[in-house]
Every structure is written in C-alpha cells, then in structure tokens.
Design an enzyme around this catalytic site. Sequence first.
Site, PDB file in Angstrom:
ATOM      1  N   ASN A 156       0.803  -1.232   0.000  1.00 49.64           N
ATOM      2  CA  ASN A 156       0.000   0.000   0.000  1.00 49.64           C
ATOM      3  C   ASN A 156       0.833   1.279   0.000  1.00 49.64           C
ATOM      4  O   ASN A 156       0.387   2.305  -0.507  1.00 49.64           O
ATOM      5  CB  ASN A 156      -1.047  -0.002   1.122  1.00 49.64           C
ATOM      6  CG  ASN A 156      -0.451  -0.133   2.491  1.00 49.64           C
ATOM      7  OD1 ASN A 156       0.729  -0.445   2.649  1.00 49.64           O
ATOM      8  ND2 ASN A 156      -1.252   0.084   3.506  1.00 49.64           N
ATOM      9  N   PRO A 180      10.199  -6.834  -0.902  1.00 53.05           N
ATOM     10  CA  PRO A 180       8.980  -6.040  -1.090  1.00 53.05           C
ATOM     11  C   PRO A 180       7.782  -6.932  -1.382  1.00 53.05           C
ATOM     12  O   PRO A 180       7.936  -8.113  -1.706  1.00 53.05           O
ATOM     13  CB  PRO A 180       9.317  -5.174  -2.307  1.00 53.05           C
ATOM     14  CG  PRO A 180      10.298  -5.986  -3.093  1.00 53.05           C
ATOM     15  CD  PRO A 180      11.079  -6.813  -2.094  1.00 53.05           C
ATOM     16  N   ALA A 181       6.602  -6.359  -1.321  1.00 53.39           N
ATOM     17  CA  ALA A 181       5.379  -7.096  -1.644  1.00 53.39           C
ATOM     18  C   ALA A 181       5.418  -7.517  -3.103  1.00 53.39           C
ATOM     19  O   ALA A 181       5.924  -6.782  -3.956  1.00 53.39           O
ATOM     20  CB  ALA A 181       4.163  -6.219  -1.390  1.00 53.39           C
ATOM     21  N   GLY A 232       2.690  -5.153   7.600  1.00 49.85           N
ATOM     22  CA  GLY A 232       1.723  -5.971   6.863  1.00 49.85           C
ATOM     23  C   GLY A 232       0.606  -6.403   7.791  1.00 49.85           C
ATOM     24  O   GLY A 232       0.315  -5.730   8.791  1.00 49.85           O
ATOM     25  N   SER A 233       0.012  -7.526   7.473  1.00 49.76           N
ATOM     26  CA  SER A 233      -1.148  -7.968   8.247  1.00 49.76           C
ATOM     27  C   SER A 233      -0.730  -8.556   9.601  1.00 49.76           C
ATOM     28  O   SER A 233       0.378  -9.081   9.755  1.00 49.76           O
ATOM     29  CB  SER A 233      -1.906  -9.031   7.449  1.00 49.76           C
ATOM     30  OG  SER A 233      -1.064 -10.131   7.198  1.00 49.76           O
ATOM     31  N   GLU A 254       4.679  -3.616  12.307  1.00 50.02           N
ATOM     32  CA  GLU A 254       3.664  -2.578  12.103  1.00 50.02           C
ATOM     33  C   GLU A 254       2.519  -3.277  11.407  1.00 50.02           C
ATOM     34  O   GLU A 254       2.614  -3.603  10.223  1.00 50.02           O
ATOM     35  CB  GLU A 254       4.289  -1.451  11.282  1.00 50.02           C
ATOM     36  CG  GLU A 254       3.605  -0.128  11.505  1.00 50.02           C
ATOM     37  CD  GLU A 254       2.483   0.067  10.524  1.00 50.02           C
ATOM     38  OE1 GLU A 254       1.324  -0.250  10.902  1.00 50.02           O
ATOM     39  OE2 GLU A 254       2.756   0.506   9.415  1.00 50.02           O
ATOM     40  N   LEU A 255       1.463  -3.567  12.171  1.00 45.14           N
ATOM     41  CA  LEU A 255       0.427  -4.488  11.695  1.00 45.14           C
ATOM     42  C   LEU A 255      -0.894  -3.765  11.444  1.00 45.14           C
ATOM     43  O   LEU A 255      -0.912  -2.571  11.207  1.00 45.14           O
ATOM     44  CB  LEU A 255       0.292  -5.629  12.712  1.00 45.14           C
ATOM     45  CG  LEU A 255       1.640  -6.279  13.089  1.00 45.14           C
ATOM     46  CD1 LEU A 255       1.473  -7.293  14.208  1.00 45.14           C
ATOM     47  CD2 LEU A 255       2.303  -6.929  11.877  1.00 45.14           C
ATOM     48  N   CYS A 288      -3.172   1.480   6.742  1.00 49.58           N
ATOM     49  CA  CYS A 288      -3.438   0.911   8.063  1.00 49.58           C
ATOM     50  C   CYS A 288      -3.848   1.982   9.069  1.00 49.58           C
ATOM     51  O   CYS A 288      -4.314   1.651  10.150  1.00 49.58           O
ATOM     52  CB  CYS A 288      -2.250   0.107   8.544  1.00 49.58           C
ATOM     53  SG  CYS A 288      -0.743   1.008   8.344  1.00 49.58           S
ATOM     54  N   GLU A 385     -10.658  -4.527   9.622  1.00 49.34           N
ATOM     55  CA  GLU A 385     -10.199  -3.458   8.747  1.00 49.34           C
ATOM     56  C   GLU A 385     -10.832  -3.680   7.364  1.00 49.34           C
ATOM     57  O   GLU A 385     -10.609  -4.719   6.752  1.00 49.34           O
ATOM     58  CB  GLU A 385      -8.675  -3.633   8.629  1.00 49.34           C
ATOM     59  CG  GLU A 385      -7.896  -2.393   8.615  1.00 49.34           C
ATOM     60  CD  GLU A 385      -6.388  -2.672   8.631  1.00 49.34           C
ATOM     61  OE1 GLU A 385      -5.929  -3.833   8.614  1.00 49.34           O
ATOM     62  OE2 GLU A 385      -5.659  -1.687   8.658  1.00 49.34           O
TER      63      GLU A 385
HETATM   64  P1  ADP Z   1      -1.451  -7.682   2.807  1.00 48.41           P
HETATM   65  O1  ADP Z   1      -2.656  -8.376   3.321  1.00 48.41           O
HETATM   66  O2  ADP Z   1      -1.451  -6.218   2.980  1.00 48.41           O
HETATM   67  O3  ADP Z   1      -0.984  -8.128   1.451  1.00 48.41           O
HETATM   68  P2  ADP Z   1       0.520  -9.346   4.012  1.00 48.41           P
HETATM   69  O4  ADP Z   1       0.803  -9.376   5.461  1.00 48.41           O
HETATM   70  O5  ADP Z   1      -0.076 -10.549   3.386  1.00 48.41           O
HETATM   71  O6  ADP Z   1      -0.352  -8.055   3.820  1.00 48.41           O
HETATM   72  O7  ADP Z   1       1.820  -8.975   3.170  1.00 48.41           O
HETATM   73  C1  ADP Z   1       2.801  -8.076   3.603  1.00 48.41           C
HETATM   74  C2  ADP Z   1       4.155  -8.584   3.184  1.00 48.41           C
HETATM   75  O8  ADP Z   1       4.381  -9.857   3.796  1.00 48.41           O
HETATM   76  C3  ADP Z   1       4.326  -8.811   1.694  1.00 48.41           C
HETATM   77  O9  ADP Z   1       5.654  -8.458   1.326  1.00 48.41           O
HETATM   78  C4  ADP Z   1       4.130 -10.310   1.557  1.00 48.41           C
HETATM   79  O10 ADP Z   1       4.805 -10.853   0.438  1.00 48.41           O
HETATM   80  C5  ADP Z   1       4.768 -10.812   2.829  1.00 48.41           C
HETATM   81  N1  ADP Z   1       4.329 -12.134   3.273  1.00 48.41           N
HETATM   82  C6  ADP Z   1       3.107 -12.675   3.214  1.00 48.41           C
HETATM   83  N2  ADP Z   1       3.099 -13.901   3.753  1.00 48.41           N
HETATM   84  C7  ADP Z   1       4.357 -14.151   4.175  1.00 48.41           C
HETATM   85  C8  ADP Z   1       5.013 -15.260   4.839  1.00 48.41           C
HETATM   86  N3  ADP Z   1       4.348 -16.347   5.179  1.00 48.41           N
HETATM   87  N4  ADP Z   1       6.324 -15.135   5.128  1.00 48.41           N
HETATM   88  C9  ADP Z   1       6.996 -14.021   4.798  1.00 48.41           C
HETATM   89  N5  ADP Z   1       6.452 -12.957   4.186  1.00 48.41           N
HETATM   90  C10 ADP Z   1       5.141 -13.011   3.888  1.00 48.41           C
END
Ligand code: ADP
Length: 482
Positions: A156, A180-181, A232-233, A254-255, A288, A385
């Site tokens: 985001n 990165p994502a 992330g989440s 930071e969740l 977030c 959320e």
């Molecule tokens: P969103 O729901 O906002 O996509 P995520 O928490 O799924 O949030 O993703 C945030 C980041 O965490 C991204 O870079 C994603 O690739 C990474 N990610 C997701 N699952 C895993 C995992 N099991 N281990 C490591 N990184 C992860």
Amino acid sequence: MPNLKDPTLLREECWLGRGWEGAQETLTVTDPADGRVIARVPKMGAAETSDAIAAAAEAFPDWAARPAKERSAILRRWFELMLEHADDLAALMTAEQGKPLAEARGEAVYAASFAEWFAEEAKRIYGETIPSPSRTSRLLVIRQPIGVTAAITPWNFPAAMITRKAAPALAAGCTMIVKPAEQTPLTALALARLAEMAGIPHGVFQVITGDAREIGGVLTESDVVRKLSFTGSTEVGRILMEQSAPTIKKLSLELGGNAPFIVFDDADLDAAVEGAVVSKYRNAGQTCVCANRLYVQAGVYDAFAAKLAERVGQMKVGRGDAPGVTIGPLIDADAMSKVEAHVADAVEKGAQVLLGGKRSQVGPVFYEPTILTGVTQAMRVAREETFGPVAPLFRFETEDEVIAMANDTEFGLAAYFYTENARRVWRVTEALEYGMVGHNTGLISNEVAPFGGVKQSGLGREGSRHGIEEYLELKYLCSAIG
Ligand code: ADP
C-alpha cells in the site's frame, strides 16, 4: 508501462550483493486498474536469500566502521536522488499499485523524507557516561548497530515502507535486505537503483523479489539476521514472530489497524469532514491508519453525514494516471470481495447506504466511495479493517460510551477525534488505547514523529529519533581504574 524520464529506474532484476541479478523464473507485475502485465521480476528463493544474507554480513563491518558523517552523506544523496526522480517513482507506484498520481508523488516525497531525517540522525547516535557507585570504576554506554537486518514490506506504500526501515538501518550502520510485496516490486527496485546511484556500497542495501514464504523462512531462520522489521497484516506478523522465536530476533512489527474517527458535538464540522475525507479515502481506503469506524455524536450526526456525503460525492473514481482522479482501483479482486462482503453484512444487519455502496462502472476493481449510516458494533465493519473506500457512521451519546467503543478492538494503531473543547483533548487522548492520536486532523504521519501501534497493531516505532533505536544495541563498559 509509463514513460520514465530515467528509464534505468525500471528494473526487472534484483539488486543483490554482486549487483543486478535475474532468475530463470519470474513473477508478473500487473497494473491493478486493468490487470495488464507491466513487467516481470525475478522469482528468487532460498538459495538467493542465503547468498544475500552472506553478502550483507560481508558488507557489514566496513559499513558499520565508517564515520557517521560518511554514512550520513551517502543517505543524504539517496534522499536528493529520490526527490530528483520523484516523478518517475510516482509513475511506477501508480502503475503497479494504482493510487492517483498526485498521491504517488506525495508518497515519493514522504519516502525521501526518511532518508533525509535519518541522514541527520546518523550523526547523533550518542552514548552516555554514568556516575559510578564506586571510586574505582568508570561506566560508559555506547550504541552499536545490531548487524544484518531484514525488512518485509507491503504494497500500500511501496516506497515509504521501505525507506522508513532502510534509512534508519543504514544510518545506524546496519546492512539490510528488503523483500517487497509481490504486487509492488518495481518501486522497490527503483529505490535500489537510486541507492546504487547514491553510492551505497554493494551488500549494504539489497532488494530481493520472489517467493514470500521461502524468502521469509530463510530470513527468519538465519542467526546472522539479527533484526526483522515487518509491515503488513497481523496474521503474517504473528507467523514471522513465531518463526523468529528460535533465534530471538529483534522485531519491529507494524500491523493492522482499526482506527476510530470520533466527531464530538462541539467539533468544527467542516474541518471534521475534510479530516475524514483525507483519513478515510486516501489510497482508496487502503492504509493501516485509515479511519475505519466513524463515531459521530448524536447532536451532529445528521449534519455531519449530509456534509460528508456532499463532499465525498465530488470525488472522482478512475485510473490513477487519469486527470482529476481521487479514488483509484483496489489492489485486487480479493480486496474487492472483502469490501463488498463488509457492505453486504452491514446492510443485512440494518445499515443504510447514504452514498455509493457498489462497484464503480469504471472497472471490476473500482469501488464507489461509500457512506453507511445506522452502523452498529455488531457489524463486521466495526471489528475488521475494511481496507476500502467505505465510511461507516456510528451514532453515540456520551464521551465515556465512545471511548469504550473506540477501544473495543484488539488493534491500537491510529485514532482521531474532533473537538473544540481543550479540556476534552487531554482526557480523550489519554483514554484512547492507540499508539498515535490525531486531534482535529486526519493526517498524522511524518518522518519526525514516532509511528507505531499498541496491542495487536505491533511492536516498536518507526520514524522520529526513536526509529533509529530499533537498529541499535546498547553496550555497557565497566572500566576498573582502582
Ligand atoms: P497484505 O494483506 O497487505 O498483502 P501481508 O501481510 O499478506 O499483507 O503482506 C505483507 C508482506 O508480507 C508482503 O511483502 C508479503 O509478500 C509478505 N508475506 C506474506 N506472507 C508471508 C510469509 N508467510 N512469510 C513471509 N512474508 C510473507
């Protein structure tokens, strides 16, 4: 793909210890607005991650030993390059993430501000002397970089979530590997290209794209990686925390958030409407710290709803690169399903749709800016959320009641309230169980203030003078002189 002023910022290789590297397998990067493929980036895995860790470890001693002034000058150069290339960074962000171009440009400047701030903070990593309890010893404390660090970042804020972690890490003398994502690797790789241009040495800052679980698994398992910073989440944060337990890694998390936005009877309603628009609809509601629940006191509920509807009704939905657009696409079809499910659940339980409430005709991942009234704590929008452009309006009678409702969540990131009553400001601020509070504003993030949450919204703080502490360890020296 957008036309970039500097085409070298569009990279389809990872920036690793030896330089730019590709891989046989790739991940496709798509434009969320229309699903078209815009680039392919390497799909790296465990072996490349181990190599990156080794390169980061090799680069660490020299980087840590450099005078802070030297690290500071390099970070400052990185900052300047981000500003010089803000238009290109914005174009990449809009292409892969969807946010309107003006917002993307704002993020590029915001991302750069962390490199500027921590270039300055690098020079202020002071130690302490402690008056000794005995005549025969002298006590000192120094601060040292923690070592090799890793960051896993979300889609985001594809630029700012990286610089908010990498700038303090590098300022402190740490090296960092960024994953990165998968949705937004191009911005990360462009930042790596700017890092290369700034003269950040090989191995000090690396960006690896690929399989999140595999890369995350190796980064967390490694004893060499001493710190992980994740945005992330909450769900993935929990997994990473668990995976980091065997090596007792230092963590910044930071969740998720579930921000309340409270409008009291004595608020300046026009200001509250503006704040709500900024806080709720920025990035199509996908931040977030976005207002997730709008609590409006009974005396101004109808007036606030009417003013908000009038203002939000003027927002324009469309592709992020189209002129005048203020609401871009959601990131993907899953995001759309969640928004639709939240609205359907609220309506089923008695909420009314004052505005929007459906997909936009622009395309399958565009949702109309929405306002729901008559919302209650029993609905999903109160607990989860939504991460979309939906403003649910809850009605409340008293301050005590709204504080209880605002705090009735496992999250504790950001909260906002509007009042003209000075006595209320301290009372409410102290009562809200949140890491950040906005009074009469919907926009609280900047590089000089500590960003972070309490409860299940996370651990640690980013930005501000506190942000660099996350990358430092204290070392105490007891020197016997008797
Ligand atoms: P969103 O729901 O906002 O996509 P995520 O928490 O799924 O949030 O993703 C945030 C980041 O965490 C991204 O870079 C994603 O690739 C990474 N990610 C997701 N699952 C895993 C995992 N099991 N281990 C490591 N990184 C992860």
